[in-house]
Write a protein that holds these residues in place. Structure first.
Motif, short mmCIF file in Angstrom:
data_model
loop_
_atom_site.label_atom_id
_atom_site.label_comp_id
_atom_site.label_asym_id
_atom_site.label_seq_id
_atom_site.Cartn_x
_atom_site.Cartn_y
_atom_site.Cartn_z
N MET A 20 0.84 -1.18 0.00
CA MET A 20 0.00 0.00 0.00
C MET A 20 0.89 1.24 0.00
O MET A 20 1.78 1.36 0.82
N ARG A 21 0.60 2.15 -0.91
CA ARG A 21 1.42 3.36 -1.08
C ARG A 21 0.84 4.49 -0.25
O ARG A 21 -0.35 4.79 -0.35
N VAL A 22 1.69 5.15 0.55
CA VAL A 22 1.23 6.13 1.53
C VAL A 22 1.89 7.47 1.27
O VAL A 22 3.11 7.56 1.08
N LEU A 23 1.07 8.54 1.29
CA LEU A 23 1.57 9.91 1.22
C LEU A 23 1.51 10.50 2.62
O LEU A 23 0.46 10.51 3.25
N VAL A 24 2.65 10.98 3.12
CA VAL A 24 2.74 11.58 4.45
C VAL A 24 2.69 13.09 4.32
O VAL A 24 3.49 13.68 3.59
N VAL A 25 1.75 13.73 5.03
CA VAL A 25 1.60 15.18 4.96
C VAL A 25 1.72 15.77 6.37
O VAL A 25 0.89 15.47 7.24
N ASP A 26 2.75 16.57 6.60
CA ASP A 26 2.94 17.23 7.89
C ASP A 26 3.82 18.45 7.69
O ASP A 26 4.82 18.38 6.96
N ILE A 61 5.93 -0.94 8.38
CA ILE A 61 4.70 -1.73 8.31
C ILE A 61 4.78 -2.63 7.08
O ILE A 61 4.93 -2.14 5.96
N PRO A 62 4.71 -3.94 7.25
CA PRO A 62 4.81 -4.84 6.10
C PRO A 62 3.75 -4.52 5.03
O PRO A 62 2.59 -4.29 5.34
N GLY A 63 4.20 -4.48 3.80
CA GLY A 63 3.29 -4.22 2.69
C GLY A 63 3.05 -2.76 2.40
O GLY A 63 2.27 -2.42 1.51
N CYS A 64 3.71 -1.86 3.15
CA CYS A 64 3.52 -0.42 2.95
C CYS A 64 4.81 0.25 2.50
O CYS A 64 5.90 -0.19 2.86
N GLU A 65 4.66 1.30 1.74
CA GLU A 65 5.81 2.11 1.35
C GLU A 65 5.41 3.58 1.33
O GLU A 65 4.24 3.91 1.10
N VAL A 66 6.36 4.46 1.60
CA VAL A 66 6.12 5.89 1.55
C VAL A 66 6.25 6.33 0.10
O VAL A 66 7.35 6.30 -0.48
N ALA A 67 5.13 6.75 -0.48
CA ALA A 67 5.14 7.19 -1.88
C ALA A 67 5.66 8.61 -2.01
O ALA A 67 6.24 8.99 -3.04
N GLY A 68 5.45 9.42 -0.97
CA GLY A 68 5.90 10.80 -1.02
C GLY A 68 5.64 11.50 0.30
O GLY A 68 4.95 10.97 1.17
N VAL A 69 6.22 12.70 0.44
CA VAL A 69 6.07 13.50 1.66
C VAL A 69 5.75 14.93 1.24
O VAL A 69 6.40 15.48 0.33
N ALA A 70 4.75 15.55 1.88
CA ALA A 70 4.37 16.93 1.60
C ALA A 70 4.34 17.71 2.91
O ALA A 70 4.00 17.16 3.96
N PRO A 72 -1.70 7.93 -4.28
CA PRO A 72 -1.46 7.03 -3.15
C PRO A 72 -2.74 6.31 -2.75
O PRO A 72 -3.85 6.76 -3.03
N ASP A 73 -2.57 5.20 -2.06
CA ASP A 73 -3.71 4.46 -1.52
C ASP A 73 -4.20 5.09 -0.22
O ASP A 73 -5.39 5.01 0.11
N LEU A 74 -3.28 5.67 0.53
CA LEU A 74 -3.59 6.25 1.84
C LEU A 74 -2.81 7.54 2.02
O LEU A 74 -1.64 7.62 1.64
N VAL A 75 -3.47 8.54 2.60
CA VAL A 75 -2.81 9.81 2.94
C VAL A 75 -2.86 9.99 4.45
O VAL A 75 -3.93 9.90 5.06
N LEU A 76 -1.70 10.21 5.07
CA LEU A 76 -1.63 10.60 6.47
C LEU A 76 -1.61 12.12 6.50
O LEU A 76 -0.63 12.73 6.08
N VAL A 94 -6.94 -0.13 7.23
CA VAL A 94 -7.20 0.35 5.87
C VAL A 94 -6.84 -0.72 4.85
O VAL A 94 -7.57 -0.96 3.89
N ALA A 95 -5.70 -1.36 5.06
CA ALA A 95 -5.27 -2.42 4.14
C ALA A 95 -6.28 -3.56 4.11
O ALA A 95 -6.59 -4.10 3.04
N ARG A 96 -6.80 -3.94 5.29
CA ARG A 96 -7.80 -5.01 5.34
C ARG A 96 -9.09 -4.61 4.62
O ARG A 96 -9.68 -5.41 3.89
N VAL A 97 -9.51 -3.37 4.83
CA VAL A 97 -10.74 -2.89 4.18
C VAL A 97 -10.57 -2.88 2.67
O VAL A 97 -11.45 -3.33 1.92
N ARG A 98 -9.42 -2.39 2.19
CA ARG A 98 -9.16 -2.36 0.75
C ARG A 98 -9.18 -3.77 0.17
O ARG A 98 -9.76 -4.02 -0.88
N GLY A 99 -8.51 -4.69 0.88
CA GLY A 99 -8.47 -6.07 0.40
C GLY A 99 -9.83 -6.72 0.39
O GLY A 99 -10.18 -7.44 -0.54
#
Length: 222
Positions: free
Chosen positions: A1-7, A23-32, A47-51, A118-123
């Motif tokens: 799952m690709r994650v965008l981190v925003v802070d 987190i297994p199966g996750c990667e940071v796609a970008g940071v803003a 991204p699949d998920l945005v923090l 989130v990963a479980r819900v997507r799956g």
């Protein structure tokens, strides 16, 4: 799952990125670090998920949330992560379509729990052609379909305990192993495990040994 981190805080963004990377199966796609960059990168990286932080230098993260959650099927999930603990902001995040809301500071385990949900819900959604009510309850955070309708003699708190042990175990479990982890009798543990198999929440396989009956091994389906 690709994650965008925003802070807006560079160090906090680095810490959260480190949490995600572990987190297994996750990667940071970008940071803003700004609202403008968050919207731009979300469009470019998909991204699949945005923090998403709320306190950004150019605009509120709640405004960004409303831009990201348009109602399209490919909108990212958004987990709001912020120091804002006032009810107005929490309500705005809920109405804006946030998956959940984490108040800073939090540890890696808290973030992992919600990212993995989130990963479980997507799956779960990806594997459905039609959604039964049990599936919908699970997606929207209601009672799990595995524990919503229990046979006579089974209780929801114990079912929840067995479910958590089975879900968190890396691999499959026998009834005896589950009983040891939950401090239930082997017979009781097996009743709950077989219920989960019947409802489709868990799967079972037979492991054949040298002698005697094959051992039933259980695994959570999510």
């Amino acid at each position: 799952m690709r994650v965008l981190v925003v802070d807006d805080d560079f160090m906090v963004a680095r810490v959260h990125s480190g949490y995600v990377a572990r987190i297994p199966g996750c990667e940071v796609a970008g940071v803003a670090h700004t609202a403008a960059d968050a919207v731009r990168l979300a469009g470019e990286l998909r991204p699949d998920l945005v923090l998403l932080d709320v306190y950004l230098p150019d605009r509120s993260g709640i405004e960004v949330l409303r831009e990201l959650r348009t109602g399209a099927p490919d909108d990212p999930f958004v987990l709001v992560i912020t120091a804002a603990d006032d009810p107005v902001t929490v309500t705005a995040a809920l109405h804006g379509g946030a998956t959940h809301y984490l108040v800073k500071p939090f540890d890696a385990a808290a973030l992992r729990e919600h990212v993995e949900r989130v990963a479980r819900v997507r799956g779960r959604l990806a594997g459905l052609s039609r959604a039964a009510q049990d599936d919908i309850d699970s997606v929207f955070g209601g009672r799990s379909g595995a524990t919503a309708r229990l046979p006579k003699g089974l209780t929801a708190p114990t079912a929840q305990l067995v479910m958590e042990v089975l879900r968190e175990h890396d691999g499959d479990l026998s009834a005896a192993e589950c009983a040891e982890r939950t401090e239930l009798s082997r017979v009781s543990a097996r009743r709950y495990l077989e219920h989960f198999v019947t409802t489709g929440a868990a799967t079972v396989r037979l492991r054949y040994g040298g002698t005697g009956r094959p051992e039933r091994r259980y695994r959570w389906s999510d």
